[in-house]
Design an enzyme around this catalytic site. Structure first.
Site, PDB file in Angstrom:
ATOM      1  N   CYS A  41      46.990  35.947  39.050  1.00 18.12           N
ATOM      2  CA  CYS A  41      48.140  36.784  39.403  1.00 18.12           C
ATOM      3  C   CYS A  41      47.786  37.951  40.325  1.00 18.12           C
ATOM      4  O   CYS A  41      48.669  38.658  40.804  1.00 18.12           O
ATOM      5  CB  CYS A  41      48.790  37.297  38.130  1.00 18.12           C
ATOM      6  SG  CYS A  41      49.037  35.964  36.951  1.00 18.12           S
ATOM      7  N   HIS A 101      52.714  46.210  37.666  1.00 18.56           N
ATOM      8  CA  HIS A 101      52.607  44.752  37.506  1.00 18.56           C
ATOM      9  C   HIS A 101      53.763  44.305  36.604  1.00 18.56           C
ATOM     10  O   HIS A 101      54.481  43.390  36.938  1.00 18.56           O
ATOM     11  CB  HIS A 101      51.243  44.401  36.910  1.00 18.56           C
ATOM     12  CG  HIS A 101      50.976  42.935  36.836  1.00 18.56           C
ATOM     13  ND1 HIS A 101      51.106  42.103  37.928  1.00 18.56           N
ATOM     14  CD2 HIS A 101      50.593  42.126  35.803  1.00 18.56           C
ATOM     15  CE1 HIS A 101      50.812  40.854  37.566  1.00 18.56           C
ATOM     16  NE2 HIS A 101      50.499  40.848  36.289  1.00 18.56           N
ATOM     17  N   HIS A 106      57.879  36.414  38.307  1.00 16.24           N
ATOM     18  CA  HIS A 106      56.459  36.602  38.604  1.00 16.24           C
ATOM     19  C   HIS A 106      56.048  35.494  39.571  1.00 16.24           C
ATOM     20  O   HIS A 106      56.003  34.323  39.208  1.00 16.24           O
ATOM     21  CB  HIS A 106      55.658  36.535  37.311  1.00 16.24           C
ATOM     22  CG  HIS A 106      54.207  36.905  37.494  1.00 16.24           C
ATOM     23  ND1 HIS A 106      53.656  37.176  38.727  1.00 16.24           N
ATOM     24  CD2 HIS A 106      53.211  37.047  36.585  1.00 16.24           C
ATOM     25  CE1 HIS A 106      52.372  37.465  38.573  1.00 16.24           C
ATOM     26  NE2 HIS A 106      52.078  37.396  37.290  1.00 16.24           N
TER      27      HIS A 106
END
Lengths: 341, 400, 85
Positions: free
Chosen positions: B161, B294, B329
């Protein structure tokens, strides 16, 4: 031109028995069915049952190579961990794809998914050695290891780090062999292979064996571009052809692309010894790791690996080494290496 | 260390194609999360997704010139973002050394997974299997590099990620140490059955729109997209005449070695990544005007990221929010997408609301920005944290 | 019940890939997570898969799973009371 990277230790796990001895003096193991397959180390020497449960074949192999490389360097905690891999843990990727199909996207085991991520090995190395550090993974086929090396050189260039553990890892599976076969990888003489390599490199030459003086990366170059790049590389370091003691090439017997290596061979003077290695390792995305490992070990022991010699040169020293590898003519890499005095 | 200027941005996400489409939705507080239409999965209606609202064919019809790409959703998303990235800037002469640092978590998996099981049958011989090369992460990057004239230097990063945040950092180093004069950095991921089932196996997908930093958060939503930044050195600017949109002033990567997937509860990795990025920019935490967190809304991430923010900023936590409530995401694209959002915030001196938020986490008591706000912004911190403890933070600053 | 616990241990060993571990090495009442066997959140997810595939028991929330997986004994009792196959 890059800031030199000084390699202090190097480890390899391949289809040859080169891991325990960190040498290549043993008689060579042949390939089976056009594939060179790993000689796997004894994992029980390294891990408990609880540690092994989370690791599949490639992560075990990669972690063992990393552990021994750090041990050889006498370093407990490197300041960065950088790796390169073309395909990562293919076994896990395939396992998870099959599970998705077999269980129709139902409740699935997460471990193959976790391990299929390309940076899973980096995370494991960090966990195993309790290293809090810079940590990254490059996944660009025949450039993967080289970007890990280049990034490490840059990090040392601005003093973010003083040393790093750098490596590559690759495996082949039955399924992926078929895919690559359909893509024409094996049709013109190349044999499939596997290999994991780790290097401990530092900013400072103290205690180091081999310097990576320079690194050139070229994508789909024509032959003239390669000639020019090699000339420029030597000129930038005030070297003549006769200064090159050893030329290591990534020849893989593929009749379509081996002529690239001839471009360099043709220029060599009688001084240079020419080596090749893919007859012992097979071809894979990050096969260049073998060339770098062999160079490090040959410089350290002062002995050439006899099994690699294609043409013996007159030079008796191993000081300047030129290493050229290309992966199916897409990613071409040139290394200029020098023994640390 | 010489400055790294951002002179071009391009983006595709669930909010649409292009920078303007994103800003319109961000200002209006309109999320792009909904059921998936193009994803081939039994979970398409179970979870909300940040799916780019066009079929792959439609995406290709929007690409101005396409001669070098494969029929791939991944490449189409990336090509649209790259094309926009270059509309800002004038062409350069051949003396400028340029490159592409791409990022992806699973490469062309979307394009391959439906046909994989026929592909592995030896007896199944198709005339043309070139599409199968898309399994390799390098393949997409190479087709894009050929399409956009970036073949002199290229690579692909994959650190889960945080992938594109790491691509941006590598690009900055390549410029600052004279390897390149300008570099396009970013990332792309398309929604795949592989990744959806992967996150589902980790039981961290929310069946509702994600709730970052909320005590009642219950997981993340997956998205897809692509974003790229054009980074240039001073020397390159003099040739190109491009006007910087912002400056990449700081960056850091820090691995915390805690657990294969989960962050440490106290957020050591997040803390160090943020602290080092701010230090690299020559700033103090108090100089940060906004944090694009995040904020995936998983139980673990938000707890540890929140703890780290508390520890670093103390009682003076700047306004912060997670824009994953808009895009989902987007994995390897997330760092670059959120970098573009950060640059938009700096350009327009505005921050975007964190969408529904009800209950602060009891342990940390942090409340993200809830309304659209205009305010003076000088430095923005953007976080991208991932699997394997890989944490990356970037600092973007006004160009003045 | 003793036989069932032994079977369950074998299933745990297989599910968690504990190569070389014998069922006798797992204490019936020792905690599986943390101090005892030392399992973690990923193992908990693997055990959820075990529960569904072998016994038809669906566990949606991993936090719920952690209570059931406290020890082999608690797990065995829960399975006997809730198994669908």
């Amino acid at each position: 031109m890059i800031n030199p990277l000084y390699i202090k230790s190097a480890r390899a796990i391949t289809a040859q028995d080169c891991f325990n001895s960190n040498d290549l003096s043993q008689a060579s193991r042949p390939c089976t069915g056009n594939r060179f397959v790993y000689v796997e180390p004894d994992y029980s020497r390294y891990f408990t049952i609880m540690q092994l449960r989370r690791m599949s074949r490639l992560t075990r192999i990669g972690l063992v190579a990393a552990i021994e490389c750090l041990k050889d360097a006498g370093i407990a905690k490197p300041e960065a961990i950088l790796t390169g891999t073309g395909k990562g843990s293919l076994n896990d990727t395939e396992k998870f794809m099959h599970a998705i199909r077999s269980f129709q996207e139902g409740t699935l085991n997460p471990s193959p998914f976790i391990q299929s991520t390309y940076n899973a090995l980096n995370g494991l190395i960090g966990l195993h050695h309790q290293v809090n550090s810079y940590n990254t993974t490059y996944v660009h086929s025949g450039f993967s290891l080289e970007h890990a090396l280049l990034d490490a050189a840059l990090l040392m260039g601005d003093n973010t780090i003083r040393n790093a553990l750098i490596g590559s890892f690759e495996e082949m599976t039955d399924e992926h062999y078929i895919i690559k076969e359909k893509l024409g990888f094996w049709k013109s003489g190349a044999v499939s292979g596997e290999g994991s390599f780790f290097f401990f490199a530092q900013q400072d030459k103290t205690g180091a064996v081999l310097a990576i003086e320079d690194l050139q990366l070229l994508f789909e170059p024509d032959q003239q571009k390669i000639r020019n790049a090699v000339h420029a590389l030597l000129a930038a370091h005030q070297l003549q052809w006769q200064d090159i003691d050893v030329y290591i090439s990534g020849r893989n017997k593929d009749t379509r692309y081996d002529s690239y290596y001839d471009l360099v061979s043709e220029q060599l003077t009688p001084a240079t010894t020419e080596l090749q290695f893919k007859q012992l390792t097979g071809e894979f995305d990050t096969a260049s790791g073998f060339g770098l490992w062999a160079a490090t070990r040959m410089v350290e022991t002062g002995q050439l690996f006899p099994a690699l010699v294609l043409k013996k040169g007159t030079s008796t020293r191993i000081k300047h080494l030129l290493f050229y590898n290309q992966y199916y003519s897409k990613q071409h890499v040139l290394y200029l290496l020098k023994a640390v005095e | 260390m010489s400055s790294v200027f951002i002179t071009g941005i391009g983006i595709v996400s669930a909010l649409g194609i292009g920078v303007e489409a994103q800003r319109e939705k961000l200002v209006a507080g309109k999320s792009g999360l909904k059921s998936a239409v193009f994803l081939n999965s039994i979970h398409s209606n179970t979870f909300p997704f940040g799916e780019v609202p066009y079929s792959t064919e439609q995406l290709f019809s929007l690409i101005p010139v396409n001669t070098k790409l494969q029929q791939s959703r991944l490449q189409a998303l990336a090509a649209l973002a790259l094309a926009e990235c270059f509309t800002y800037c004038s062409p350069v002469g051949t003396s400028i050394r340029q490159g592409l640092v791409n990022a992806t978590t699973v490469g062309g998996m979307t394009d391959i997974e439906d046909r994989y099981f026929e592909l592995i049958l030896p007896e199944n011989q198709e005339a043309n299997t070139d599409w199968a090369s898309g399994l390799d992460c390098a393949t997409g990057t190479e087709h894009l590099a050929r399409q956009f004239g970036l073949t002199d230097f290229m690579t692909t990063v994959s650190t889960a990620c945080s992938s594109s945040a790491n691509a941006i950092q590598y690009g900055a180093r390549l410029l600052q140490q004279g390897i390149l004069d300008r570099v396009v950095c970013g990332g792309v991921d398309s929604l795949t059955r592989f990744t959806v089932n992967g996150f589902n196996s980790l039981k961290n997908l929310d069946k509702e729109a994600c709730k970052p930093f909320d005590a009642n958060r219950n997981g993340l939503n997956l998205g897809e997209g692509a974003a790229y930044l054009l980074l240039e050195t001073e020397a390159s600017l003099q040739q190109s005449g491009n006007r910087p949109l912002a400056v990449l002033s700081g960056y850091a990567n820090f691995n915390e070695a805690f657990h294969p997937t989960a962050p440490s509860p106290e957020g050591l990795g997040a803390f160090e990544a943020m602290k080092r990025a701010i230090e690299k920019a020559g700033l103090l935490p108090a100089d940060i005007s906004y944090i694009n967190a995040h904020g995936t809304a998983t139980l673990n991430n938000d707890e540890s990221e929140g703890q780290a923010i508390r520890r670093l900023f103390g009682e003076h936590v700047p306004p912060f929010s997670s824009t994953k409530v808009y895009t989902g995401h987007t994995l390897a694209a997330a760092g670059a997408i959120e970098a573009v959002f950060s640059i938009l915030s700096l350009q327009h001196q505005e921050i975007y609301p964190g969408l529904p938020f009800h209950t602060p986490m009891p342990t940390i008591n942090l409340v993200p920005v809830k309304d659209f706000r205009q305010l003076q912004l000088k430095h923005i911190l953007s976080n991208s944290f991932g699997f394997g403890g890989n944490n990356a933070s970037l600092v973007f600053s006004n160009y003045d | 019940m003793e036989d069932f616990k032994r079977l369950l241990k074998l299933q745990i060993i297989e599910a968690l890939n504990l190569q070389g571990m014998q069922p006798e090495e797992i204490d019936d009442n020792a905690p599986l997570f943390g101090e005892g066997l030392g399992l973690d959140s990923i193992d908990s997810l693997e055990m959820i898969v075990l529960m569904e595939r072998n016994y038809g028991i669906k566990i949606e929330d991993p936090r719920e799973g952690r209570k059931i997986f406290e020890s082999v004994s608690t797990m065995a009792e829960y399975i006997q009371a809730n198994r669908k196959k």
